[in-house]
Design an enzyme around this catalytic site. Structure first.
Site, PDB file in Angstrom:
ATOM      1  N   SER A   1     -10.095  -0.319   7.097  1.00  0.00           N
ATOM      2  CA  SER A   1      -9.495  -0.255   5.764  1.00  0.00           C
ATOM      3  C   SER A   1      -8.776  -1.497   5.269  1.00  0.00           C
ATOM      4  CB  SER A   1      -8.530   0.922   5.677  1.00  0.00           C
ATOM      5  OG  SER A   1      -9.266   2.104   5.509  1.00  0.00           O
TER       6      SER A   1
ATOM      7  N   SER B   1      -9.757   2.054   2.872  1.00  0.00           N
ATOM      8  CA  SER B   1      -8.854   2.780   2.022  1.00  0.00           C
ATOM      9  C   SER B   1      -7.819   1.897   1.332  1.00  0.00           C
ATOM     10  CB  SER B   1      -8.112   3.845   2.844  1.00  0.00           C
ATOM     11  OG  SER B   1      -7.297   3.235   3.835  1.00  0.00           O
TER      12      SER B   1
ATOM     13  N   LYS C   1       0.857  -1.181   0.000  1.00  0.00           N
ATOM     14  CA  LYS C   1       0.000   0.000   0.000  1.00  0.00           C
ATOM     15  C   LYS C   1       0.896   1.234   0.000  1.00  0.00           C
ATOM     16  CE  LYS C   1      -3.884   2.060   2.630  1.00  0.00           C
ATOM     17  NZ  LYS C   1      -4.767   1.905   3.809  1.00  0.00           N
TER      18      LYS C   1
HETATM   19  N1  GLN Z   1     -13.449   4.635   6.392  1.00  0.00           N
HETATM   20  C1  GLN Z   1     -12.738   5.017   7.554  1.00  0.00           C
HETATM   21  C2  GLN Z   1     -12.214   6.428   7.384  1.00  0.00           C
HETATM   22  O1  GLN Z   1     -12.471   6.993   6.381  1.00  0.00           O
HETATM   23  C3  GLN Z   1     -11.608   4.061   7.838  1.00  0.00           C
HETATM   24  C4  GLN Z   1     -10.425   4.275   6.991  1.00  0.00           C
HETATM   25  C5  GLN Z   1      -9.240   3.459   7.414  1.00  0.00           C
HETATM   26  O2  GLN Z   1      -9.378   2.437   8.088  1.00  0.00           O
HETATM   27  N2  GLN Z   1      -8.056   3.936   7.059  1.00  0.00           N
HETATM   28  O3  GLN Z   1     -11.592   6.981   8.215  1.00  0.00           O
END
Ligand code: GLN
Length: 483
Positions: free
Chosen positions: A175, A151, A76
């Protein structure tokens, strides 16, 4: 070969049926063919990858028996990796070449894994759909109209499309689990502190945790063995004895107590997702598990608490992007303040700006007690709910998300709708617990649905055991999209 698991590739390399260079070339060809459509990778560098692969072959030739030497991996774009662009999905870091590697990247390198490239993601890991990336949306390999989740959407799409056997992700509020669920693959977010955050671009430091995405629980266990470990450069890294996360995979599930939280099966859960989860629970019963109902009464409060705490931490963490130290700097400005303003206005996307504003607001004098402090108190209550629930069960099961993957564009205009889709994942991060997503079936529209397994603190081996036994009895994790 391209459908092989990490475990199988490791065997093929050991048996000299394939070389690291051949493997890397095959995956690079696949990435080249599919990436223009899927957009799962931000950076691919064939020469660099082949150089790493040649070094892996040389290590094996010299007698090094490390099981993962020569196995390809995708990272990532949030993990600093020396000599590679590390953009974190943002224009702000579009010109940033990392001068050092994150702890987990060092561990992957030491294990001999071969970097295939850097995967797409929501900007600074803020999002649930991958639509917030500066580099454009990622498409779900199962259905090109669907989001892959976020994400870590690029990582999940890359594994699902067999552009890599395994990828690294991070999970601040879901995410790893949510994109794994939407892409029909397996992913695990470890207990907070098990994987070092050193060199992982910070979003919300008290919630962020790295973990692997792969085809199977067994592959995740092998990767977690590489990623986990104490690192003095992260002050929240836990000093614990090294574990072998594969040690319990083969244990039978007889006597396993599975908790089903009432609140996870209430209003808001799509009927087709509920059907898939019910089916998975029935399967685990056949394997010897008994089911108990548990309650996590503060589940609903996880959304407001998380969307105060995470932006608060983000607003502090992202203050470092000032146009001075690294990253983007506005081309023209009159003075220092204007340089800051223009740099940040140009470098950040709208979701990131929204979070910085919310975070600065809830931390400001006069609002701190009403919002930030209140959210921290709710966080404690949420953790206590889990402690009570785990008094009566070994693992908690539920959905990962209320629906299967939605369409690209469906929620991007309405941030609150997007936040609501995180309802089943956020509380795990607020409590610091480990959790994973395991493919469990398909929604009515044919898109994959994952089962969430939540464990008690440091119960990764137990969760992986449950997931592995489930995968021995089912073949959902072996299904791949037609590409
Ligand atoms: N959807 C959540 C956010 O927007 C989690 C994102 C994540 O786990 N990085 O913060």
């Amino acid at each position: 070969m391209i459908q092989a698991t990490l475990k199988q590739l490791s065997q093929q390399l050991a048996d000299k049926k394939v070389s690291a260079v051949e493997l890397a070339a095959a995956y690079l060809d696949r990435i080249e063919a599919l990436n223009p459509e899927l957009n799962a990778f931000i950076t691919v560098d064939r020469e660099k990858t082949l150089t790493i692969a040649r070094a892996a072959d040389a290590r094996r030739a010299a007698g090094d028996r490390g099981a993962l030497i020569g196995v390809p991996v995708a990272h990532k774009d949030i993990f600093c990796q020396q000599g590679w662009k590390t953009s974190c999905g943002s224009k702000m870091l579009d010109n940033f070449i990392a001068p050092y590697s994150a702890h987990v990247i060092e561990q992957c390198d030491a294990a001999g894994l071969v970097t295939l490239g850097r995967t797409n993601m929501d900007e600074f890991a803020m999002g649930s759909s991958n639509e917030n990336s500066y580099y454009g949306a990622v498409k779900n390999p199962w259905d090109l109209a669907a989001i892959p989740g976020g994400s870590s959407g690029g990582s999940a799409a890359a594994v699902a499309a067999r552009m890599t056997p395994v990828a690294l992700g991070t999970d601040t509020g879901g995410s790893i689990r949510q994109p794994a669920s939407h892409c029909g693959i397996t992913g695990i977010k470890p207990t907070y502190g098990v994987v070092s955050r050193f060199g992982m671009v910070a979003y919300a430091s008290s919630l962020d945790q790295g973990g692997p995405l792969a085809q199977s629980a067994e592959d995740c266990a092998l990767m977690l063995n590489v990623m986990a470990g104490f690192d003095a450069r992260d002050s929240t890294s836990l000093e614990r004895a090294k574990e072998d996360y594969t040690r319990d995979l083969a244990q039978p599930l007889s006597g396993l107590r599975v908790g089903l939280p009432r609140e996870y099966f209430a209003e808001g859960l799509a009927a087709d997702v509920a059907r898939v989860i019910d089916g998975a629970v029935a399967e685990l019963k056949k394997l010897g598990a008994t089911v108990v109902e548990v309650s996590l009464p503060n589940t609903e409060l996880s959304i407001p608490a998380y969307y105060v705490i995470a932006p608060a931490e983000a607003s502090a963490n992202l203050s470092r992007y000032d146009g001075v130290r690294y990253g983007h700097r506005a081309a023209e400005y009159q003075d220092l303040v204007e340089m800051y303003e223009k740099t940040r206005a140009e470098g950040f996307g709208s979701e990131v700006k929204r979070r910085i504003m919310v975070g600065s607001y809830v931390l400001s004098h006069g609002y701190y007690d009403a919002y930030y402090l209140k959210a921290q108190k709710i966080r404690r209550l949420i953790a206590n709910d889990f402690i009570s629930a785990f008094a009566g069960c070994d693992v908690i099961l539920g959905p990962v998300a209320p629906t299967a993957a939605f369409n690209i564009g469906e929620k991007s205009g309405d941030p609150v709708q997007m936040y609501l889709s995180d309802i089943y994942t956020l509380s795990v991060n607020l409590a610091g617990l480990p959790a994973m997503s395991v493919p469990a079936g398909f929604a009515d529209n044919g898109r994959p649905v994952g089962l969430q397994i939540i464990g008690n603190y440091f119960a990764e081996a137990k969760m992986l055991n449950v997931a592995h036994q489930f995968q021995q009895a089912t073949d959902w994790h072996r299904r791949a999209p037609a590409l």
